[in-house]
Design a protein around this motif. Structure first.
Motif, mmCIF file in Angstrom:
data_model
loop_
_atom_site.group_PDB
_atom_site.id
_atom_site.type_symbol
_atom_site.label_atom_id
_atom_site.label_comp_id
_atom_site.label_asym_id
_atom_site.label_seq_id
_atom_site.Cartn_x
_atom_site.Cartn_y
_atom_site.Cartn_z
ATOM 1 N N PRO A 1 -53.952 36.608 -26.541
ATOM 2 C CA PRO A 1 -55.221 37.249 -26.215
ATOM 3 C C PRO A 1 -55.088 37.959 -24.864
ATOM 4 O O PRO A 1 -54.149 37.707 -24.117
ATOM 5 C CB PRO A 1 -56.195 36.072 -26.118
ATOM 6 N N ALA A 2 -56.017 38.856 -24.594
ATOM 7 C CA ALA A 2 -56.051 39.535 -23.290
ATOM 8 C C ALA A 2 -57.518 39.649 -22.880
ATOM 9 O O ALA A 2 -58.284 40.400 -23.475
ATOM 10 C CB ALA A 2 -55.396 40.909 -23.368
ATOM 11 N N MET A 3 -57.907 38.903 -21.836
ATOM 12 C CA MET A 3 -59.303 38.851 -21.418
ATOM 13 C C MET A 3 -59.590 39.909 -20.353
ATOM 14 O O MET A 3 -58.853 40.039 -19.379
ATOM 15 C CB MET A 3 -59.626 37.465 -20.859
ATOM 16 N N VAL A 4 -60.673 40.657 -20.587
ATOM 17 C CA VAL A 4 -61.165 41.625 -19.606
ATOM 18 C C VAL A 4 -62.586 41.202 -19.246
ATOM 19 O O VAL A 4 -63.412 40.963 -20.123
ATOM 20 C CB VAL A 4 -61.172 43.057 -20.197
ATOM 21 N N VAL A 5 -62.859 41.093 -17.932
ATOM 22 C CA VAL A 5 -64.169 40.678 -17.448
ATOM 23 C C VAL A 5 -64.762 41.820 -16.640
ATOM 24 O O VAL A 5 -64.109 42.363 -15.751
ATOM 25 C CB VAL A 5 -64.063 39.408 -16.574
ATOM 26 N N LYS A 6 -66.030 42.183 -16.952
ATOM 27 C CA LYS A 6 -66.718 43.242 -16.203
ATOM 28 C C LYS A 6 -68.096 42.748 -15.819
ATOM 29 O O LYS A 6 -68.794 42.211 -16.671
ATOM 30 C CB LYS A 6 -66.812 44.504 -17.040
ATOM 31 N N PRO A 7 -68.515 42.939 -14.610
ATOM 32 C CA PRO A 7 -67.722 43.411 -13.485
ATOM 33 C C PRO A 7 -66.723 42.328 -13.066
ATOM 34 O O PRO A 7 -66.867 41.167 -13.419
ATOM 35 C CB PRO A 7 -68.752 43.677 -12.390
ATOM 36 N N ASP A 8 -65.748 42.720 -12.268
ATOM 37 C CA ASP A 8 -64.722 41.755 -11.874
ATOM 38 C C ASP A 8 -65.174 40.856 -10.721
ATOM 39 O O ASP A 8 -64.521 39.859 -10.413
ATOM 40 C CB ASP A 8 -63.401 42.431 -11.549
#
Length: 176
Positions: free
Chosen positions: A139-146
């Motif tokens: 998996p590849a987690m992207v969090v917004k905003p950082d």
């Protein structure tokens, strides 16, 4: 001493004596004790799912529960996605265990299996350990905003929204 061995006695004070000969064998009051190593390994070792592009190392325990020194002369694997970490030969005195590292670096998806073959001077001189597991996409987690910049004062409990997205092909597990 007639050259066939050394006459020895024990330190217990019981008057026991014996002869140590080349193989070596103890002869004590007509009872023979063979000195030999004995290798004990698990039949199967399972590893957790490994992501493509990554590596994981598992350990295989090798025990000598015999009464002489065990010499492992070589270890091999039958799958190029697996590799032995560290030396492929070693010795163990009786009642000691050595942990052998095996790295798995999958190059494709799905179930993974290899056989670790161990050659030694034990009576059962060839032992095999089955290594099993699986490979999957990461998996590849992207969090917004950082990050958040929120001034806080006593009694405040502000709420902010964030988005977590999986941009990878594997399943993302997370908790808050």
């Amino acid at each position: 001493d007639d050259g066939s061995g050394s006459t020895l006695s024990d330190a217990s004070g019981n008057g026991n004596t014996g002869t140590l000969v080349c193989n070596p064998t103890w002869v004590l009051s007509g009872v023979t004790f063979e000195m030999q190593p004995n290798i004990v390994v698990p039949d199967t070792v399972k590893f957790r799912t490994v992501f493509l592009g990554y590596s994981d190392t598992i350990t295989v325990s090798v025990l000598n529960n015999g009464n002489d020194i065990l010499t492992v002369s070589n270890m091999t694997l039958d799958n190029p996605e697996f590799g032995i970490v560290g030396p492929t030969s070693f010795t163990l005195v009786h009642d000691l265990t050595r942990k052998v590292g095996v790295a798995v670096t999958p190059t494709s998806l799905g179930p993974k299996q290899a056989t670790l073959t161990i050659l030694s001077n034990a009576v059962d001189s060839v032992k095999q350990v089955r290594l099993v597991g699986a490979a999957d996409y990461a998996p590849a987690m992207v969090v917004k905003p950082d990050s958040f910049d929120v001034p806080l004062h006593e009694g405040d409990s502000p709420t902010r929204m964030m988005t977590i997205k999986n941009t990878g092909l594997g399943t993302l597990h997370w908790s808050a």
